[in-house]
Motif scaffolding. Structure first.
Motif, PDB file in Angstrom:
ATOM      1  N   LEU A  90       1.699   7.684 -14.776  1.00  0.00           N
ATOM      2  CA  LEU A  90       2.396   8.201 -13.604  1.00  0.00           C
ATOM      3  C   LEU A  90       3.076   9.541 -13.853  1.00  0.00           C
ATOM      4  O   LEU A  90       3.579  10.149 -12.929  1.00  0.00           O
ATOM      5  CB  LEU A  90       3.444   7.188 -13.112  1.00  0.00           C
ATOM      6  N   GLU A  91       3.085   9.987 -15.104  1.00  0.00           N
ATOM      7  CA  GLU A  91       3.753  11.232 -15.456  1.00  0.00           C
ATOM      8  C   GLU A  91       2.719  12.354 -15.567  1.00  0.00           C
ATOM      9  O   GLU A  91       2.013  12.449 -16.551  1.00  0.00           O
ATOM     10  CB  GLU A  91       4.515  11.066 -16.764  1.00  0.00           C
ATOM     11  N   PRO A  92       2.651  13.224 -14.558  1.00  0.00           N
ATOM     12  CA  PRO A  92       1.606  14.238 -14.554  1.00  0.00           C
ATOM     13  C   PRO A  92       1.746  15.302 -15.632  1.00  0.00           C
ATOM     14  O   PRO A  92       0.796  15.987 -15.948  1.00  0.00           O
ATOM     15  CB  PRO A  92       1.723  14.870 -13.163  1.00  0.00           C
ATOM     16  N   LYS A  93       2.925  15.434 -16.216  1.00  0.00           N
ATOM     17  CA  LYS A  93       3.152  16.502 -17.187  1.00  0.00           C
ATOM     18  C   LYS A  93       3.079  16.040 -18.620  1.00  0.00           C
ATOM     19  O   LYS A  93       3.601  16.664 -19.506  1.00  0.00           O
ATOM     20  CB  LYS A  93       4.496  17.164 -16.888  1.00  0.00           C
ATOM     21  N   ARG A  94       2.423  14.928 -18.874  1.00  0.00           N
ATOM     22  CA  ARG A  94       2.269  14.428 -20.251  1.00  0.00           C
ATOM     23  C   ARG A  94       1.179  15.172 -20.939  1.00  0.00           C
ATOM     24  O   ARG A  94       0.211  15.576 -20.436  1.00  0.00           O
ATOM     25  CB  ARG A  94       1.948  12.934 -20.245  1.00  0.00           C
ATOM     26  N   ASP A 105       0.823  -1.208   0.000  1.00  0.00           N
ATOM     27  CA  ASP A 105       0.000   0.000   0.000  1.00  0.00           C
ATOM     28  C   ASP A 105       0.857   1.258   0.000  1.00  0.00           C
ATOM     29  O   ASP A 105       0.539   2.237  -0.678  1.00  0.00           O
ATOM     30  CB  ASP A 105      -0.944   0.005   1.207  1.00  0.00           C
ATOM     31  N   ALA A 106       1.950   1.234   0.745  1.00  0.00           N
ATOM     32  CA  ALA A 106       2.853   2.390   0.779  1.00  0.00           C
ATOM     33  C   ALA A 106       3.474   2.625  -0.604  1.00  0.00           C
ATOM     34  O   ALA A 106       3.611   3.779  -1.043  1.00  0.00           O
ATOM     35  CB  ALA A 106       3.942   2.181   1.829  1.00  0.00           C
ATOM     36  N   PHE A 107       3.825   1.547  -1.302  1.00  0.00           N
ATOM     37  CA  PHE A 107       4.396   1.676  -2.640  1.00  0.00           C
ATOM     38  C   PHE A 107       3.355   2.230  -3.614  1.00  0.00           C
ATOM     39  O   PHE A 107       3.636   3.138  -4.396  1.00  0.00           O
ATOM     40  CB  PHE A 107       4.935   0.315  -3.118  1.00  0.00           C
ATOM     41  N   ILE A 108       2.135   1.712  -3.537  1.00  0.00           N
ATOM     42  CA  ILE A 108       1.062   2.218  -4.398  1.00  0.00           C
ATOM     43  C   ILE A 108       0.813   3.698  -4.115  1.00  0.00           C
ATOM     44  O   ILE A 108       0.666   4.502  -5.037  1.00  0.00           O
ATOM     45  CB  ILE A 108      -0.224   1.381  -4.215  1.00  0.00           C
ATOM     46  N   ASN A 109       0.774   4.069  -2.835  1.00  0.00           N
ATOM     47  CA  ASN A 109       0.583   5.482  -2.481  1.00  0.00           C
ATOM     48  C   ASN A 109       1.704   6.349  -3.032  1.00  0.00           C
ATOM     49  O   ASN A 109       1.469   7.484  -3.461  1.00  0.00           O
ATOM     50  CB  ASN A 109       0.474   5.645  -0.970  1.00  0.00           C
ATOM     51  N   GLU A 110       2.908   5.826  -3.033  1.00  0.00           N
ATOM     52  CA  GLU A 110       4.041   6.584  -3.577  1.00  0.00           C
ATOM     53  C   GLU A 110       3.897   6.748  -5.090  1.00  0.00           C
ATOM     54  O   GLU A 110       4.189   7.814  -5.643  1.00  0.00           O
ATOM     55  CB  GLU A 110       5.358   5.895  -3.228  1.00  0.00           C
ATOM     56  N   LEU A 111       3.434   5.711  -5.769  1.00  0.00           N
ATOM     57  CA  LEU A 111       3.195   5.816  -7.215  1.00  0.00           C
ATOM     58  C   LEU A 111       2.099   6.846  -7.508  1.00  0.00           C
ATOM     59  O   LEU A 111       2.216   7.629  -8.454  1.00  0.00           O
ATOM     60  CB  LEU A 111       2.825   4.452  -7.797  1.00  0.00           C
ATOM     61  N   ILE A 112       1.072   6.860  -6.678  1.00  0.00           N
ATOM     62  CA  ILE A 112       0.012   7.864  -6.843  1.00  0.00           C
ATOM     63  C   ILE A 112       0.573   9.260  -6.599  1.00  0.00           C
ATOM     64  O   ILE A 112       0.252  10.211  -7.334  1.00  0.00           O
ATOM     65  CB  ILE A 112      -1.178   7.548  -5.908  1.00  0.00           C
ATOM     66  N   ALA A 113       1.435   9.401  -5.601  1.00  0.00           N
ATOM     67  CA  ALA A 113       2.059  10.701  -5.326  1.00  0.00           C
ATOM     68  C   ALA A 113       2.902  11.154  -6.519  1.00  0.00           C
ATOM     69  O   ALA A 113       2.899  12.341  -6.875  1.00  0.00           O
ATOM     70  CB  ALA A 113       2.916  10.613  -4.059  1.00  0.00           C
ATOM     71  N   ALA A 115       2.304  10.423  -9.645  1.00  0.00           N
ATOM     72  CA  ALA A 115       1.350  10.829 -10.670  1.00  0.00           C
ATOM     73  C   ALA A 115       0.797  12.224 -10.423  1.00  0.00           C
ATOM     74  O   ALA A 115       0.417  12.925 -11.361  1.00  0.00           O
ATOM     75  CB  ALA A 115       0.208   9.816 -10.759  1.00  0.00           C
ATOM     76  N   HIS A 116       0.791  12.645  -9.162  1.00  0.00           N
ATOM     77  CA  HIS A 116       0.287  13.973  -8.814  1.00  0.00           C
ATOM     78  C   HIS A 116       1.417  14.974  -8.584  1.00  0.00           C
ATOM     79  O   HIS A 116       1.170  16.085  -8.098  1.00  0.00           O
ATOM     80  CB  HIS A 116      -0.614  13.881  -7.584  1.00  0.00           C
ATOM     81  N   GLY A 117       2.647  14.567  -8.916  1.00  0.00           N
ATOM     82  CA  GLY A 117       3.789  15.465  -8.769  1.00  0.00           C
ATOM     83  C   GLY A 117       4.137  15.780  -7.332  1.00  0.00           C
ATOM     84  O   GLY A 117       4.718  16.824  -7.041  1.00  0.00           O
ATOM     85  N   LYS A 118       3.844  14.856  -6.425  1.00  0.00           N
ATOM     86  CA  LYS A 118       4.044  15.115  -4.997  1.00  0.00           C
ATOM     87  C   LYS A 118       4.976  14.111  -4.337  1.00  0.00           C
ATOM     88  O   LYS A 118       4.843  13.822  -3.167  1.00  0.00           O
ATOM     89  CB  LYS A 118       2.693  15.118  -4.280  1.00  0.00           C
ATOM     90  N   SER A 119       5.898  13.567  -5.083  1.00  0.00           N
ATOM     91  CA  SER A 119       6.841  12.600  -4.524  1.00  0.00           C
ATOM     92  C   SER A 119       8.254  13.065  -4.816  1.00  0.00           C
ATOM     93  O   SER A 119       8.483  13.873  -5.712  1.00  0.00           O
ATOM     94  CB  SER A 119       6.620  11.220  -5.136  1.00  0.00           C
ATOM     95  N   GLY A 120       9.173  12.542  -4.059  1.00  0.00           N
ATOM     96  CA  GLY A 120      10.580  12.811  -4.310  1.00  0.00           C
ATOM     97  C   GLY A 120      11.324  11.513  -4.531  1.00  0.00           C
ATOM     98  O   GLY A 120      10.829  10.430  -4.198  1.00  0.00           O
ATOM     99  N   ASP A 121      12.518  11.632  -5.095  1.00  0.00           N
ATOM    100  CA  ASP A 121      13.324  10.453  -5.407  1.00  0.00           C
ATOM    101  C   ASP A 121      13.599   9.586  -4.175  1.00  0.00           C
ATOM    102  O   ASP A 121      13.418   8.367  -4.245  1.00  0.00           O
ATOM    103  CB  ASP A 121      14.622  10.892  -6.089  1.00  0.00           C
ATOM    104  N   PRO A 122      14.007  10.163  -3.033  1.00  0.00           N
ATOM    105  CA  PRO A 122      14.286   9.297  -1.879  1.00  0.00           C
ATOM    106  C   PRO A 122      13.060   8.528  -1.390  1.00  0.00           C
ATOM    107  O   PRO A 122      13.168   7.359  -1.036  1.00  0.00           O
ATOM    108  CB  PRO A 122      14.779  10.269  -0.801  1.00  0.00           C
ATOM    109  N   GLN A 123      11.900   9.183  -1.408  1.00  0.00           N
ATOM    110  CA  GLN A 123      10.690   8.508  -0.954  1.00  0.00           C
ATOM    111  C   GLN A 123      10.333   7.354  -1.892  1.00  0.00           C
ATOM    112  O   GLN A 123       9.944   6.276  -1.453  1.00  0.00           O
ATOM    113  CB  GLN A 123       9.499   9.485  -0.895  1.00  0.00           C
ATOM    114  N   PHE A 124      10.452   7.602  -3.200  1.00  0.00           N
ATOM    115  CA  PHE A 124      10.156   6.546  -4.179  1.00  0.00           C
ATOM    116  C   PHE A 124      11.092   5.362  -3.980  1.00  0.00           C
ATOM    117  O   PHE A 124      10.654   4.209  -3.929  1.00  0.00           O
ATOM    118  CB  PHE A 124      10.279   7.087  -5.608  1.00  0.00           C
TER     119      PHE A 124
END
Length: 109
Positions: A105-109, A5-13, A15-24
């Motif tokens: 997952l790419e919000p800027k497409r 679930d944490a991984f899925i939430n990170e993928l969703i983040a 997609a919304h441009g709200k994640s960083g490389d370390p978190q991913f």
């Protein structure tokens, strides 16, 4: 929360441009475990903050573009050996699905 679930939430983040490389990368390793393959993956990939896209670290090539280019490739011998009944059409469909998931997952497409 499970590591899945944490991984899925990170993928969703992402997609919304709200994640960083370390978190991913942390979510990927916690979900997939610290196998050599997963540790190698986090060394080869990164989340490009300008595009909010997963890219090859050394070249900046989006993974979605890489897989899109591979969509027309033949079924790899290792896949054919593991799954001898898989047809080329089925392989093409699976590759297309993965490409579309990555594009989503790419919000800027």
């Amino acid at each position: 929360m499970s590591t899945r679930d944490a991984f899925i939430n990170e993928l969703i983040a992402i997609a919304h441009g709200k994640s960083g490389d370390p978190q991913f990368k942390r979510a990927l390793v916690e979900f997939g475990s610290e196998t050599p393959d997963n540790l190698n993956s986090i060394e080869q990939l990164e989340l490009d903050p300008a595009r909010s896209a997963l890219v090859l670290r050394r070249h900046g090539i989006p993974i979605s573009d890489l897989l899109h280019a591979a969509e027309d490739s033949d079924v790899p011998p290792s896949v054919r050996e593991a799954f001898p009944l898989v047809t080329q059409a089925e392989w093409d469909a699976a590759m297309r699905l993965v490409t579309l998931i990555l594009i989503a997952l790419e919000p800027k497409r």
